[in-house]
Design a protein around this motif. Sequence first.
Motif, PDB file in Angstrom:
ATOM      1  N   VAL B 302      42.117   2.402  22.865  1.00 49.74           N
ATOM      2  CA  VAL B 302      42.579   3.167  21.705  1.00 49.74           C
ATOM      3  C   VAL B 302      42.349   2.388  20.410  1.00 49.74           C
ATOM      4  O   VAL B 302      41.848   2.933  19.426  1.00 49.74           O
ATOM      5  N   ALA B 303      42.682   1.099  20.427  1.00 53.47           N
ATOM      6  CA  ALA B 303      42.506   0.280  19.215  1.00 53.47           C
ATOM      7  C   ALA B 303      41.021   0.201  18.841  1.00 53.47           C
ATOM      8  O   ALA B 303      40.640   0.398  17.684  1.00 53.47           O
ATOM      9  N   ALA B 304      40.170  -0.066  19.850  1.00 49.54           N
ATOM     10  CA  ALA B 304      38.727  -0.170  19.573  1.00 49.54           C
ATOM     11  C   ALA B 304      38.189   1.170  19.071  1.00 49.54           C
ATOM     12  O   ALA B 304      37.430   1.232  18.102  1.00 49.54           O
ATOM     13  N   GLN B 373      34.781  -6.927  16.118  1.00 52.09           N
ATOM     14  CA  GLN B 373      35.582  -7.186  17.322  1.00 52.09           C
ATOM     15  C   GLN B 373      35.661  -5.904  18.166  1.00 52.09           C
ATOM     16  O   GLN B 373      35.512  -5.949  19.393  1.00 52.09           O
ATOM     17  N   ALA B 374      35.877  -4.763  17.509  1.00 55.23           N
ATOM     18  CA  ALA B 374      35.983  -3.479  18.230  1.00 55.23           C
ATOM     19  C   ALA B 374      34.668  -3.156  18.936  1.00 55.23           C
ATOM     20  O   ALA B 374      34.656  -2.676  20.072  1.00 55.23           O
ATOM     21  N   GLN B 375      33.563  -3.450  18.276  1.00 56.32           N
ATOM     22  CA  GLN B 375      32.260  -3.183  18.901  1.00 56.32           C
ATOM     23  C   GLN B 375      32.021  -4.082  20.110  1.00 56.32           C
ATOM     24  O   GLN B 375      31.374  -3.684  21.076  1.00 56.32           O
ATOM     25  N   LEU B 419      48.026   7.051  20.272  1.00 56.09           N
ATOM     26  CA  LEU B 419      48.192   6.435  21.590  1.00 56.09           C
ATOM     27  C   LEU B 419      48.016   7.454  22.719  1.00 56.09           C
ATOM     28  O   LEU B 419      47.692   7.098  23.851  1.00 56.09           O
ATOM     29  N   GLU B 420      48.242   8.729  22.407  1.00 52.08           N
ATOM     30  CA  GLU B 420      48.076   9.798  23.404  1.00 52.08           C
ATOM     31  C   GLU B 420      46.619   9.961  23.834  1.00 52.08           C
ATOM     32  O   GLU B 420      46.335  10.632  24.816  1.00 52.08           O
TER      33      GLU B 420
END
Lengths: 100, 491
Positions: B302-304, B373-375, B419-420
Amino acid sequence: MNEDVLISHDVVRHLAYLARLSVTDEEVAEYAVRLEAVVGYMARLKKVDVSDVPPTAHPACMTGVVRQDDVKQGTSRKAALREARHTDGKFYLVPKVFDS
Amino acid sequence: MDTAYEIQASFERGDASALEIVRVSLECISRLNDRYGAFVSIDEEGALTAAKRLDHARATGSHIGKLAGVPVAIKDNIATEAMPTTCGSRILREFQSTYDAHVVTRLVDEDAIVVGKTNMDEFAMGSSTENSAVCKTRNPWDKQHVPGGSSGGSAVAVACGMVPVALGSDTGGSIRQPASFCGVLGLKPTYGRVSRYGLVAYGSSLDQIGPFARDSRDLALLLSVIAGHDRRDSTSLRNARFDLAAKQEPDLSNVKVGIVDDLPAEGLDSCVQDAVSRMGGVVEQRGGKRVVVSLPHLSYAVAAYYIIAMAEASANLARFDGVHYGERYANPNNLQELYEQTRGTLLGDEVKRRIMLGTYVLSSGYYDAYYLQAQRVRTIIREEFASAFDVCDVVLMPTAPTPPYRLGEKNDDPLTMYLEDIYTVPANLIGACALSIPAGFTDDGLPIGAQLMAAPMNDGLLLNIADCVEQTTDYHKRKPFSSAGEDRESR
C-alpha cells in the motif's frame, strides 16, 4: 507503526505553489495534518532493505517503441481549440506574461 | 436484463430487435437511476438511433458484430465523442472529447450500443465513489452503503441490471473492489492488454481498462472485444489479443491455487476470510490443488503503491490548467493566478491532497527516500510474486478486507481508506491480471468478493476458473432486487 514526520504549514504552501494550487489558511492547516499522517505511513518503506535492488518504473519489460514516421492528419486546430474557454480562433488566450 | 451473450444471440436469431433491447435498458435506467446514481450521462437519442441502424443492418443481411444489440455503460474517465467525459470533476463539468477512446471504438465496431457514462470518484481517486462532484452513488444491496470505487457507477449499473456489461478502469482496485461490493464480476486485465488510448490518465504505469459483468462468459466476451494491440498506446502489448476460441476446458485438475500464509490480516473481516476459504474449497472440489505461498513484503504494497500512484498523478493532472480545456477561473490577474485559482477552486479535496503528496515524494530531498525507495520495493514485490507463480497458477485472496461499509463511514480519514486497498494494489504494481468473483454474502445480505490473481497474460486462466466456480456456486446469480423495480428498502 508510523514514523513521526513533520509537515509544516510552510511546506504545505510550498507544495501548493509547486503544484499550482491555491490554498486558504484553513486548507493549509488541514492539509498539514492529513499529509503528515499519510507520509508518516509511507515512511515505513525505509525499513525495507533495498541494497542492490534496482527500481521498477514500469510493470512491463519494454523497450522503446519505434515506428515509421508516416505523415497523417492530426487533430485539427478547430478541434484542438474547441474545448478551451478563451481563444481568438487561432490560439489559446492567457493573461499577459511579459509587459511590453 | 439477460446476459450479453443471450442478448446478442436473441438479436441474431431475430427474437428481439435492438430497439426493444435498448428500450428495456433505458427504461430500467430511468426507473432506478435517481435512486442509485449509477449514470452521470445517458445518451437516449444516440442509443435509439444506433439500435434502429442495427435493426436495419440485420434486415438487410449485413454482418452482425459479437456484441450486436448489447447495451453497455462506460466509466466517465473514458473518452466519448457523443457524451461529456467529466471524470466526476467540476473542472471537466462540460468537457466533450473530440475523439472516442480505443475501447469505445472497439465496442461500437462489434455493434454494442453505448447507453451512457457512469459515476466515479473524481479522476478515479477513491474507493467508494463518494468523491464524485456529480452525484452520489448507492449500493443496490443496501442504499445506505457505498458501492465501492472508483468505478462505482459501472458496478451499480451492472448489479441493477440496467446494462449486462460495463467498462471501468483499475489503477489500484477500482474495478475489482466495486465488483466485490456490488455482487458482480470485475476483471483487471494484464497491463498492456487493453489500450489506454482515450483513458484519462491517473497513474500511467498502473492504469488498466477492464470489464464488469454478471458472469465469466460475458467477461470473456468483453475482453475478447477490447483486448488487442493499439499503436496509439505505446505500452500496448504486441500479443494483446484475447481469443475466445482459446478458452480451456472447465477442468481444474492441473490448477494450483496459491494461499498466502503470511497474508496481512489487520482489518480483515472474518466473514470475508470465511468466504475466501470457502472459495478455495470450491476450486478444490473442481479438481484444483491448494498450495501455500509466501509474500513477505505484501504489507509494504500500500505504501509503495500510493507513493507511485500519487507521483504519477501529480504529473498527469498538471494538464488541467484552465487553458486548453475544461473550466477556467474567470478573472485572473496573471498566469500564475489563472493556474492556481482554476485548480485550487475546481479540483476536489482528495485530488488536491494526492497531487500535493505526489509533488512531495518527487521533490528535491525526498525523491530518493520515497519515490525511488517505492520503486525498489515494487521490484521486491514483483520478484516475490514471480516466485509464488513458480509454484502456483493463481493466488487466491480477498478482494477487499471488508464487506461494503456505510456511506460516510470512512470518508473522513483518507489513510484508513487507502489501507483497504491492500489486496488489490499488488496486481497493479506488477502488471498482473486479477479478477473479483462473488463469493458469498454477509448475514445482512451484503455481497462479498474473492480475488484471483495470475501472472501477466493468464487472463484466460482466471476466466476459466471463474467459469468452473459458477458451475458450483450461485452467488453470481443472486440479484439485489426480487423483481424489476422492487428493491429492498434500506434498513
